[in-house]
Scaffold this active site. Structure first.
Site, short mmCIF file in Angstrom:
data_model
loop_
_atom_site.label_atom_id
_atom_site.label_comp_id
_atom_site.label_asym_id
_atom_site.label_seq_id
_atom_site.Cartn_x
_atom_site.Cartn_y
_atom_site.Cartn_z
N LYS A 129 0.81 -1.23 0.00
CA LYS A 129 0.00 0.00 0.00
C LYS A 129 0.84 1.29 0.00
O LYS A 129 0.41 2.31 -0.49
CB LYS A 129 -0.95 0.02 1.20
CG LYS A 129 -2.11 -0.94 1.03
CD LYS A 129 -3.08 -0.86 2.18
CE LYS A 129 -4.18 -1.89 2.01
NZ LYS A 129 -5.13 -1.92 3.10
N ASP A 168 -10.01 2.63 1.74
CA ASP A 168 -10.14 2.09 3.10
C ASP A 168 -10.70 3.18 4.01
O ASP A 168 -11.51 2.93 4.90
CB ASP A 168 -8.76 1.68 3.66
CG ASP A 168 -8.29 0.35 3.11
OD1 ASP A 168 -9.14 -0.42 2.61
OD2 ASP A 168 -7.08 0.08 3.16
P1 NAP Z 1 -0.07 -4.07 7.66
O1 NAP Z 1 0.26 -2.89 6.83
O2 NAP Z 1 0.75 -5.29 7.54
O3 NAP Z 1 -0.04 -3.59 9.18
C1 NAP Z 1 -0.46 -4.36 10.25
C2 NAP Z 1 0.10 -3.78 11.54
O4 NAP Z 1 -0.33 -4.64 12.59
C3 NAP Z 1 1.61 -3.75 11.59
O5 NAP Z 1 2.09 -2.50 11.19
C4 NAP Z 1 1.94 -4.06 13.03
O6 NAP Z 1 2.06 -2.86 13.78
C5 NAP Z 1 0.72 -4.79 13.54
N1 NAP Z 1 0.99 -6.23 13.68
C6 NAP Z 1 1.34 -7.13 12.73
N2 NAP Z 1 1.52 -8.34 13.26
C7 NAP Z 1 1.32 -8.22 14.60
C8 NAP Z 1 1.40 -9.11 15.69
N3 NAP Z 1 1.70 -10.41 15.54
N4 NAP Z 1 1.12 -8.63 16.93
C9 NAP Z 1 0.79 -7.31 17.12
N5 NAP Z 1 0.73 -6.42 16.11
C10 NAP Z 1 0.98 -6.87 14.86
O7 NAP Z 1 -1.60 -4.49 7.43
P2 NAP Z 1 -2.86 -3.54 7.13
O8 NAP Z 1 -3.05 -3.38 5.69
O9 NAP Z 1 -2.72 -2.34 7.97
O10 NAP Z 1 -4.05 -4.48 7.64
C11 NAP Z 1 -4.23 -4.74 9.02
C12 NAP Z 1 -5.50 -5.56 9.22
O11 NAP Z 1 -6.63 -4.82 8.78
C13 NAP Z 1 -5.51 -6.88 8.44
O12 NAP Z 1 -6.11 -7.86 9.22
C14 NAP Z 1 -6.38 -6.57 7.25
O13 NAP Z 1 -7.03 -7.71 6.74
C15 NAP Z 1 -7.39 -5.60 7.88
N6 NAP Z 1 -7.99 -4.72 6.87
C16 NAP Z 1 -9.31 -4.81 6.68
C17 NAP Z 1 -9.92 -3.99 5.76
C18 NAP Z 1 -11.41 -4.10 5.54
O14 NAP Z 1 -11.87 -3.64 4.51
N7 NAP Z 1 -12.14 -4.64 6.47
C19 NAP Z 1 -9.17 -3.06 5.03
C20 NAP Z 1 -7.80 -2.98 5.28
C21 NAP Z 1 -7.22 -3.82 6.20
P3 NAP Z 1 3.31 -2.64 14.81
O15 NAP Z 1 4.50 -3.26 14.15
O16 NAP Z 1 3.38 -1.17 14.92
O17 NAP Z 1 2.95 -3.30 16.11
#
Ligand code: NAP
Length: 367
Positions: free
Chosen positions: A158, A194
């Site tokens: 992204k 989003d």
């Molecule tokens: P991302 O860019 O990979 O970021 C996820 C963040 O979560 C990371 O920066 C990290 O933050 C934290 N994280 C990752 N693994 C972790 C762990 N094991 N324990 C604690 N914190 C952890 O992903 P994203 O795009 O932001 O998406 C995040 C979630 O939102 C996903 O589940 C995705 O499916 C969901 N989502 C849903 C929608 C929807 O339409 N419903 C849209 C977008 C995303 P830190 O390193 O700072 O702790």
């Protein structure tokens, strides 16, 4: 026998008039196409279509014919749109859309977009493009070559895709992440739907963040969109909870950056899980303990598979208001379609797409 003949003659007369009117209507459709061509306007306007149908249904004296008349007009609109498209020389066959990410096995996006395209009477395919990190540049070049119309972008691209874009929308620039790309005659523009999806999800559940203390778990692409929405909607205080406080502070100006340990001391109104913790198949874990959730009134999880994560099950046990990420998923996808096709999709269609998605995910969750 004579009576039947009389009726048939009368039908013939009505049909003749209908044909004259049909010809007249199609002539007007062609004039509309000419106007749209001059003013660079899109063919489809689903709100206008619905208005036309309902206006004509209201003229009916025999209300038992309502549904039949709706079908009649839906067919007529389909013919008009086809004629308009031909006049505008729009070739919709084989338009390509897709989702770009590294691992996409769990995605519901093809189903949503297939339903949207079908409902809009459009021909197109929505593919999953699983691209390894070292092949992103080549993939972006290939998308241009195959004249793809629109792309959604997910983990981990992204932010990284931004360097390949020619333009970026205001909200995506502020957020620093792009989840939708529109390819328009070789010009690539990035957007963040989003942000829109998150807002629509809160509105649907009647959740206001104004003057609230909000907690965002995680610091990735989704957390950035959520945080921008919270700022734009005047929440009082935002806490970003991260495992890496020293690294993320630059990306979240105006927010308090804290660790999960520190979160135990914080009280507020809304807590939002923007991490993948609890997502299928590892659904038995929650990013925070139940005691932490007891300090809040509303729990929002961006995860949609499973529909009830461990995080939301704690919230239910504590009697908190809660919402999962499924509506956000549908809504961000629909917002992407609006951008790619330069159309407005009405609330009724959005709800029907969401209902179909809910039935599908619900069935999967039962298994
Ligand atoms: P991302 O860019 O990979 O970021 C996820 C963040 O979560 C990371 O920066 C990290 O933050 C934290 N994280 C990752 N693994 C972790 C762990 N094991 N324990 C604690 N914190 C952890 O992903 P994203 O795009 O932001 O998406 C995040 C979630 O939102 C996903 O589940 C995705 O499916 C969901 N989502 C849903 C929608 C929807 O339409 N419903 C849209 C977008 C995303 P830190 O390193 O700072 O702790």
């Amino acid at each position: 026998m004579d009576e039947l003949l009389d009726i048939r003659n009368e039908i013939d007369e009505v049909d003749k008039k209908l044909t004259e009117l049909f010809e007249k209507r199609m002539g007007l459709v062609l004039r509309v196409a000419e106007y749209k061509k001059k003013n660079n306007l899109p063919v489809l306007n689903s709100r206008r279509e619905k208005e036309v149908i309902e206006k004509n249904v209201s003229y009916l004296e025999n209300k038992a014919l309502k549904e039949a008349l709706r079908d009649f007009y839906a067919g007529l609109m389909g013919i008009s749109k086809k004629l308009e498209s031909e006049e505008l020389e729009i070739r919709e066959e084989g338009e390509i859309y897709g989702l770009l990410g590294e691992k996409l096995g769990h995605s519901f996006s093809p189903d949503i977009h297939k339903n949207v395209l079908k409902s809009l009477d459009k021909y197109g395919i929505y593919n999953l493009f699983e691209i390894p990190k070292d092949k992103l540049k080549e993939a972006m070049e290939l998308f241009k070559l195959i004249k793809i119309k629109g792309l959604n972008v997910t983990i981990p691209y992204k932010t990284e895709v931004i360097k390949f874009l020619d333009e970026i929308s205001e909200e995506a620039k502020n957020i620093g992440a792009v989840n939708t790309i529109c390819f328009n005659h070789g010009v690539l523009k990035g957007y963040n739907t989003d942000y829109i999806g998150f807002g629509n999800m809160l509105k649907k559940s009647d959740i206001s963040v104004k003057a609230s203390t909000c907690i965002v778990l995680g610091s990735g692409g989704a957390a950035k969109a959520v945080t921008q929405y919270l700022k734009d909607n005047k929440c009082r205080e935002i806490y970003i909870v991260t495992r890496r406080p020293e690294e993320v502070s630059l990306n979240f100006s105006g927010c308090r950056i804290i660790t999960y340990e520190k979160l135990k001391e914080v009280k507020g109104e809304v807590i939002i899980n923007s991490t993948p913790v609890g997502m299928y198949p590892k659904s038995s874990v929650s990013p925070v303990e139940k005691e932490v959730l007891a300090n809040f009134e509303v729990a929002v999880d961006l995860i949609y598979n499973p529909l009830e994560t461990k995080f939301l099950s704690y919230a239910r046990e504590l009697g908190l208001k809660r919402v999962n990420g499924l509506y956000m998923l549908a809504s961000q996808a629909i917002a992407s379609e609006e951008i790619w096709n330069n159309i407005t999709i009405d609330e009724e269609l959005t709800e029907s797409i969401y209902d179909k998605l809910l039935a599908k995910v619900g069935k999967k969750n039962e298994k």
